[in-house]
Design a protein around this motif. Structure first.
Motif, mmCIF file in Angstrom:
data_model
loop_
_atom_site.group_PDB
_atom_site.id
_atom_site.type_symbol
_atom_site.label_atom_id
_atom_site.label_comp_id
_atom_site.label_asym_id
_atom_site.label_seq_id
_atom_site.Cartn_x
_atom_site.Cartn_y
_atom_site.Cartn_z
ATOM 1 N N TYR A 22 -30.211 72.463 -23.516
ATOM 2 C CA TYR A 22 -29.512 71.912 -22.349
ATOM 3 C C TYR A 22 -29.950 72.662 -21.100
ATOM 4 C CZ TYR A 22 -26.350 69.734 -25.664
ATOM 5 O OH TYR A 22 -25.831 68.992 -26.691
ATOM 6 N N ARG A 23 -30.040 71.937 -20.016
ATOM 7 C CA ARG A 23 -30.353 72.575 -18.734
ATOM 8 C C ARG A 23 -29.149 72.463 -17.819
ATOM 9 N NH1 ARG A 23 -36.621 72.236 -17.798
ATOM 10 N NH2 ARG A 23 -36.890 74.364 -18.524
ATOM 11 N N VAL A 24 -28.663 73.600 -17.351
ATOM 12 C CA VAL A 24 -27.544 73.616 -16.398
ATOM 13 C C VAL A 24 -28.154 73.720 -15.008
ATOM 14 C CG1 VAL A 24 -25.439 74.821 -15.688
ATOM 15 C CG2 VAL A 24 -26.123 74.827 -18.100
ATOM 16 N N ARG A 25 -28.005 72.631 -14.233
ATOM 17 C CA ARG A 25 -28.709 72.554 -12.941
ATOM 18 C C ARG A 25 -27.854 73.211 -11.854
ATOM 19 N NH1 ARG A 25 -30.268 66.284 -13.642
ATOM 20 N NH2 ARG A 25 -31.025 66.477 -11.522
ATOM 21 N N ALA A 26 -27.786 74.547 -11.934
ATOM 22 C CA ALA A 26 -26.852 75.289 -11.068
ATOM 23 C C ALA A 26 -27.272 75.246 -9.597
ATOM 24 C CB ALA A 26 -26.750 76.732 -11.548
ATOM 25 N N VAL A 27 -28.575 75.327 -9.357
ATOM 26 C CA VAL A 27 -29.095 75.214 -7.973
ATOM 27 C C VAL A 27 -30.176 74.145 -8.044
ATOM 28 C CG1 VAL A 27 -30.315 76.404 -6.114
ATOM 29 C CG2 VAL A 27 -28.603 77.643 -7.451
ATOM 30 N N ASP A 28 -29.985 73.056 -7.304
ATOM 31 C CA ASP A 28 -30.837 71.898 -7.564
ATOM 32 C C ASP A 28 -31.440 71.317 -6.287
ATOM 33 O OD1 ASP A 28 -32.051 70.249 -9.332
ATOM 34 O OD2 ASP A 28 -30.337 68.949 -9.689
ATOM 35 N N GLY A 29 -32.463 71.997 -5.786
ATOM 36 C CA GLY A 29 -33.147 71.505 -4.584
ATOM 37 C C GLY A 29 -32.420 71.926 -3.317
ATOM 38 N N VAL A 30 -32.306 73.240 -3.129
ATOM 39 C CA VAL A 30 -31.559 73.770 -1.989
ATOM 40 C C VAL A 30 -32.527 74.371 -0.963
ATOM 41 C CG1 VAL A 30 -30.001 75.655 -1.315
ATOM 42 C CG2 VAL A 30 -29.414 74.193 -3.246
ATOM 43 N N SER A 31 -32.358 73.980 0.300
ATOM 44 C CA SER A 31 -33.188 74.534 1.390
ATOM 45 C C SER A 31 -32.277 74.976 2.526
ATOM 46 C CB SER A 31 -34.149 73.477 1.951
ATOM 47 O OG SER A 31 -35.012 73.015 0.949
ATOM 48 N N PHE A 32 -32.493 76.186 3.008
ATOM 49 C CA PHE A 32 -31.770 76.647 4.197
ATOM 50 C C PHE A 32 -32.462 77.878 4.752
ATOM 51 C CE2 PHE A 32 -29.562 80.417 2.456
ATOM 52 C CZ PHE A 32 -29.649 80.163 1.088
ATOM 53 N N GLN A 33 -32.068 78.232 5.973
ATOM 54 C CA GLN A 33 -32.625 79.434 6.601
ATOM 55 C C GLN A 33 -31.480 80.334 7.033
ATOM 56 O OE1 GLN A 33 -35.015 77.886 9.822
ATOM 57 N NE2 GLN A 33 -36.831 77.923 8.518
ATOM 58 N N VAL A 34 -31.712 81.635 6.920
ATOM 59 C CA VAL A 34 -30.735 82.598 7.424
ATOM 60 C C VAL A 34 -31.417 83.368 8.554
ATOM 61 C CG1 VAL A 34 -29.249 84.547 6.844
ATOM 62 C CG2 VAL A 34 -29.760 82.821 5.101
ATOM 63 N N HIS A 35 -30.777 83.404 9.713
ATOM 64 C CA HIS A 35 -31.376 84.081 10.858
ATOM 65 C C HIS A 35 -31.152 85.587 10.795
ATOM 66 C CE1 HIS A 35 -30.243 80.002 12.731
ATOM 67 N NE2 HIS A 35 -31.423 79.916 12.151
ATOM 68 N N LYS A 36 -32.007 86.298 11.508
ATOM 69 C CA LYS A 36 -31.889 87.754 11.528
ATOM 70 C C LYS A 36 -30.549 88.162 12.154
ATOM 71 C CE LYS A 36 -34.607 91.726 12.477
ATOM 72 N NZ LYS A 36 -35.653 92.359 13.215
ATOM 73 N N ASN A 37 -29.898 89.147 11.559
ATOM 74 C CA ASN A 37 -28.621 89.722 12.047
ATOM 75 C C ASN A 37 -27.438 88.771 11.967
ATOM 76 O OD1 ASN A 37 -30.068 91.955 12.657
ATOM 77 N ND2 ASN A 37 -30.216 91.513 14.831
ATOM 78 N N GLU A 38 -27.566 87.671 11.258
ATOM 79 C CA GLU A 38 -26.382 86.807 11.162
ATOM 80 C C GLU A 38 -25.664 87.022 9.823
ATOM 81 O OE1 GLU A 38 -26.542 82.527 11.191
ATOM 82 O OE2 GLU A 38 -28.125 82.453 9.685
ATOM 83 N N ILE A 39 -24.411 86.559 9.790
ATOM 84 C CA ILE A 39 -23.679 86.538 8.524
ATOM 85 C C ILE A 39 -23.596 85.069 8.114
ATOM 86 C CG2 ILE A 39 -21.575 87.121 7.287
ATOM 87 C CD1 ILE A 39 -21.020 89.327 9.226
ATOM 88 N N TYR A 40 -24.253 84.757 7.003
ATOM 89 C CA TYR A 40 -24.342 83.381 6.519
ATOM 90 C C TYR A 40 -23.446 83.265 5.291
ATOM 91 C CZ TYR A 40 -26.633 79.014 5.051
ATOM 92 O OH TYR A 40 -26.907 77.704 4.698
ATOM 93 N N GLY A 41 -22.486 82.373 5.361
ATOM 94 C CA GLY A 41 -21.547 82.221 4.255
ATOM 95 C C GLY A 41 -21.917 81.054 3.359
ATOM 96 N N ILE A 42 -21.617 81.195 2.073
ATOM 97 C CA ILE A 42 -21.806 80.089 1.118
ATOM 98 C C ILE A 42 -20.476 79.911 0.391
ATOM 99 C CG2 ILE A 42 -23.116 79.224 -0.861
ATOM 100 C CD1 ILE A 42 -25.382 81.160 -0.021
ATOM 101 N N ALA A 43 -19.910 78.704 0.496
ATOM 102 C CA ALA A 43 -18.590 78.445 -0.096
ATOM 103 C C ALA A 43 -18.654 77.244 -1.025
ATOM 104 C CB ALA A 43 -17.578 78.179 1.018
#
Ligand code: SF4
Length: 331
Positions: A22-43
């Motif tokens: 079985y394959r658990v598709r926990a992360v499935d085609g995710v793209s994003f950028q985090v800028h320098k010195n920022e706090i990037y949240g994932i909820a």
């Protein structure tokens, strides 16, 4: 330039049950950028893939977790590095400590229960700081300076972890994660096991360090109040995908994705005694994800198209990305 550039990342768990793979598709085609010195949240709800995403982008990849596709590029001042191209854990470990560090949920996964706190600091420094003329005295001076800057007492260094409260242990874990002034800090539910008063102290501590050291921080938690308090931008994950991303104020004030709206509607509001609503149903299994939009079985706005086609995460206004057909043509 972004500090972290994640492109089309797919990270799956492979498991075997009764002879079937079985394959658990926990992360499935995710793209994003985090800028320098920022706090990037994932909820997102439990099981949406946010902690796996954090593991994958920080290079903590161990079977059964596998990277199937994608890139994770760090753009440090002096070099760019694709963490996924470093095959060996040994190679990845070289980058950790000085350039990357982790604040985990449980302090006991970092602190050795049979060693005094000062030994944990010494072990970390020995593992990562390869300076000539290092002495134990210099190392301990560095630790003392760091603890002073964070407002922590030196005498905790002589304690064993079990002699400290949960809140103090978490503060020590944060001090450990930041003593070498890493460029990037990955924090995975760092306040979840703490009561709200202690949580507040930990959030203040993280803010203080970030201000002084100018690190880039990626914060994973299901607790939207922590994101509201701490983050610059926020991504909402659902069933292995990012469904909405925006500046944290914009996202809280003008959520566009039906799932984000439901998450925010479920939060208590001061003075509002009406019954809170929550998303009906439960998140799908990541082994058998629904076709089309993964949120369609729970979405009150779902149409026939939502059951067939997958909505792309697109920018609907400056800095605001949403994966929902309702937002098509709104830019
Ligand atoms: Fe709901 Fe359709 Fe939007 Fe998915 S694409 S969130 S099912 S309206």
């Amino acid at each position: 330039m972004s500090m972290i550039d994640v492109k089309e990342l797919k990270a799956y768990y492979t498991t075997e049950k009764y002879g079937r793979i079985y394959r658990v598709r926990a992360v499935d085609g995710v793209s994003f950028q985090v800028h320098k010195n920022e706090i990037y949240g994932i909820a997102g709800e439990s099981g949406c893939g946010k902690s796996t995403l954090l593991k994958a982008i920080s290079g903590l990849i161990k079977p059964p977790l596998e990277i199937l596709e994608g890139e994770v590029i760090y753009n440090f001042d002096d070099q760019s590095l694709n963490i996924l191209s470093l095959q060996e854990d040994k190679q990845r470990r070289k980058v950790r400590g000085i350039r990357l560090s982790h604040i985990p949920q449980g302090s006991m996964s970092v602190l050795n229960p049979v060693r005094r706190i000062r030994k944990s600091f010494q072990d970390l420094i020995d593992a990562h700081l390869k300076l000539e003329n290092r002495t134990h005295l210099n190392d301990m001076n560095m630790v003392k300076k760091h603890l002073d800057a964070l407002g922590l007492e030196w005498n905790v260094m002589h304690s064993f972890p079990h002699q400290l409260s949960g809140g103090m242990r978490q503060r020590i874990t944060i001090a450990l994660a930041t003593i070498l002034k890493p460029d990037i800090i990955f924090a995975d539910e760092p306040t979840t096991a703490l009561d709200v008063v202690v949580q507040r102290g930990v959030v203040q501590l993280i803010k203080k360090i970030k201000k002084e050291q100018q690190n880039t921080l990626i914060m994973v938690t299901h607790d939207l109040a922590i994101h509201a308090n701490l983050c610059d931008r926020l991504a909402i994950m659902y069933a292995g995908k990012i469904v909405e991303e925006a500046d944290v104020n914009l996202l809280f004030n003008q959520p566009k994705h039906p799932y984000t709206q439901m998450l925010l509607d479920s939060l208590p509001k001061l003075g509002d005694k009406s019954t809170r609503t929550s998303a009906p149903g439960t998140p799908p299994s990541l082994i058998n994800v629904p076709p089309g939009c993964r949120f369609h079985p729970r979405c009150p706005e779902a149409t026939e198209r939502c059951r067939r086609e997958i909505p792309e995460l697109v920018e609907v206004e400056k800095g605001h990305r949403v994966a929902c057909f309702l937002e098509e043509g709104s830019k």
